[in-house]
Motif scaffolding. Structure first.
Motif, PDB file in Angstrom:
ATOM      1  N   PRO A  26       0.808  -1.221   0.000  1.00  0.00           N
ATOM      2  CA  PRO A  26       0.000   0.000   0.000  1.00  0.00           C
ATOM      3  C   PRO A  26       0.845   1.276   0.000  1.00  0.00           C
ATOM      4  O   PRO A  26       0.456   2.277  -0.603  1.00  0.00           O
ATOM      5  N   MET A  30       0.519   4.148  -2.735  1.00  0.00           N
ATOM      6  CA  MET A  30       0.274   5.557  -2.400  1.00  0.00           C
ATOM      7  C   MET A  30       1.282   6.462  -3.101  1.00  0.00           C
ATOM      8  O   MET A  30       0.916   7.518  -3.632  1.00  0.00           O
ATOM      9  N   ALA A  33       0.331   6.667  -6.736  1.00  0.00           N
ATOM     10  CA  ALA A  33      -0.870   7.490  -6.949  1.00  0.00           C
ATOM     11  C   ALA A  33      -0.555   8.974  -6.807  1.00  0.00           C
ATOM     12  O   ALA A  33      -1.049   9.800  -7.589  1.00  0.00           O
ATOM     13  N   ILE A  34       0.252   9.321  -5.829  1.00  0.00           N
ATOM     14  CA  ILE A  34       0.599  10.727  -5.641  1.00  0.00           C
ATOM     15  C   ILE A  34       1.429  11.231  -6.810  1.00  0.00           C
ATOM     16  O   ILE A  34       1.212  12.355  -7.304  1.00  0.00           O
ATOM     17  N   LEU A  55      -7.905  11.818  -5.773  1.00  0.00           N
ATOM     18  CA  LEU A  55      -6.678  11.354  -5.133  1.00  0.00           C
ATOM     19  C   LEU A  55      -6.914  11.038  -3.667  1.00  0.00           C
ATOM     20  O   LEU A  55      -6.484  10.002  -3.172  1.00  0.00           O
ATOM     21  N   PHE A  56      -7.601  11.913  -2.956  1.00  0.00           N
ATOM     22  CA  PHE A  56      -7.822  11.681  -1.530  1.00  0.00           C
ATOM     23  C   PHE A  56      -8.727  10.478  -1.280  1.00  0.00           C
ATOM     24  O   PHE A  56      -8.510   9.720  -0.334  1.00  0.00           O
ATOM     25  N   GLY A  58      -8.914   7.853  -3.269  1.00  0.00           N
ATOM     26  CA  GLY A  58      -8.063   6.701  -3.567  1.00  0.00           C
ATOM     27  C   GLY A  58      -7.051   6.432  -2.468  1.00  0.00           C
ATOM     28  O   GLY A  58      -6.804   5.282  -2.102  1.00  0.00           O
ATOM     29  N   LEU A  59      -6.455   7.494  -1.913  1.00  0.00           N
ATOM     30  CA  LEU A  59      -5.492   7.313  -0.829  1.00  0.00           C
ATOM     31  C   LEU A  59      -6.160   6.741   0.420  1.00  0.00           C
ATOM     32  O   LEU A  59      -5.565   5.921   1.129  1.00  0.00           O
ATOM     33  N   ILE A  62      -6.580   3.043  -0.228  1.00  0.00           N
ATOM     34  CA  ILE A  62      -5.298   2.339  -0.133  1.00  0.00           C
ATOM     35  C   ILE A  62      -4.872   2.223   1.322  1.00  0.00           C
ATOM     36  O   ILE A  62      -4.389   1.185   1.767  1.00  0.00           O
ATOM     37  N   GLU A  63      -5.056   3.290   2.088  1.00  0.00           N
ATOM     38  CA  GLU A  63      -4.674   3.270   3.501  1.00  0.00           C
ATOM     39  C   GLU A  63      -5.524   2.269   4.287  1.00  0.00           C
ATOM     40  O   GLU A  63      -5.041   1.662   5.241  1.00  0.00           O
TER      41      GLU A  63
END
Length: 88
Positions: A26, A30, A33-34, A55-56, A58-59, A62-63
């Protein structure tokens, strides 16, 4: 060392390996993705709000995978179902 000590040591080592591997992927996702979001922002700065919102979200997803790994490893580490078979 007794069987119980070996079992506890082995389960602790496996838990540490599990959390390290389970968090590594993950973290890589991340970072990827960033970097892609920054690339998209540099190409289309006018689409900043939609890119950042996506993005947020998706993050956060992932988190949540890393948090699930942590929870499962802690459950296995502190309430090991195989410990009952070793004790009896």
């Amino acid at each position: 060392m007794t069987d119980m000590a070996n079992f506890i040591t082995d389960s602790t080592v496996i838990a540490v390996l599990g959390i390290s591997i389970g968090v590594m992927f993950p973290a890589l996702a991340m970072g990827w993705a960033i970097s892609r979001a920054l690339d998209a922002l540099s190409r289309q700065p006018e689409a900043e709000t939609s890119i950042m919102r996506t993005l947020f979200i998706g993050l956060a997803m992932i988190e949540s995978l890393a948090i699930y790994v942590l929870v499962i490893v802690l459950i296995v580490l502190f309430r090991n179902p195989l410990l009952e078979y070793l004790v009896s």
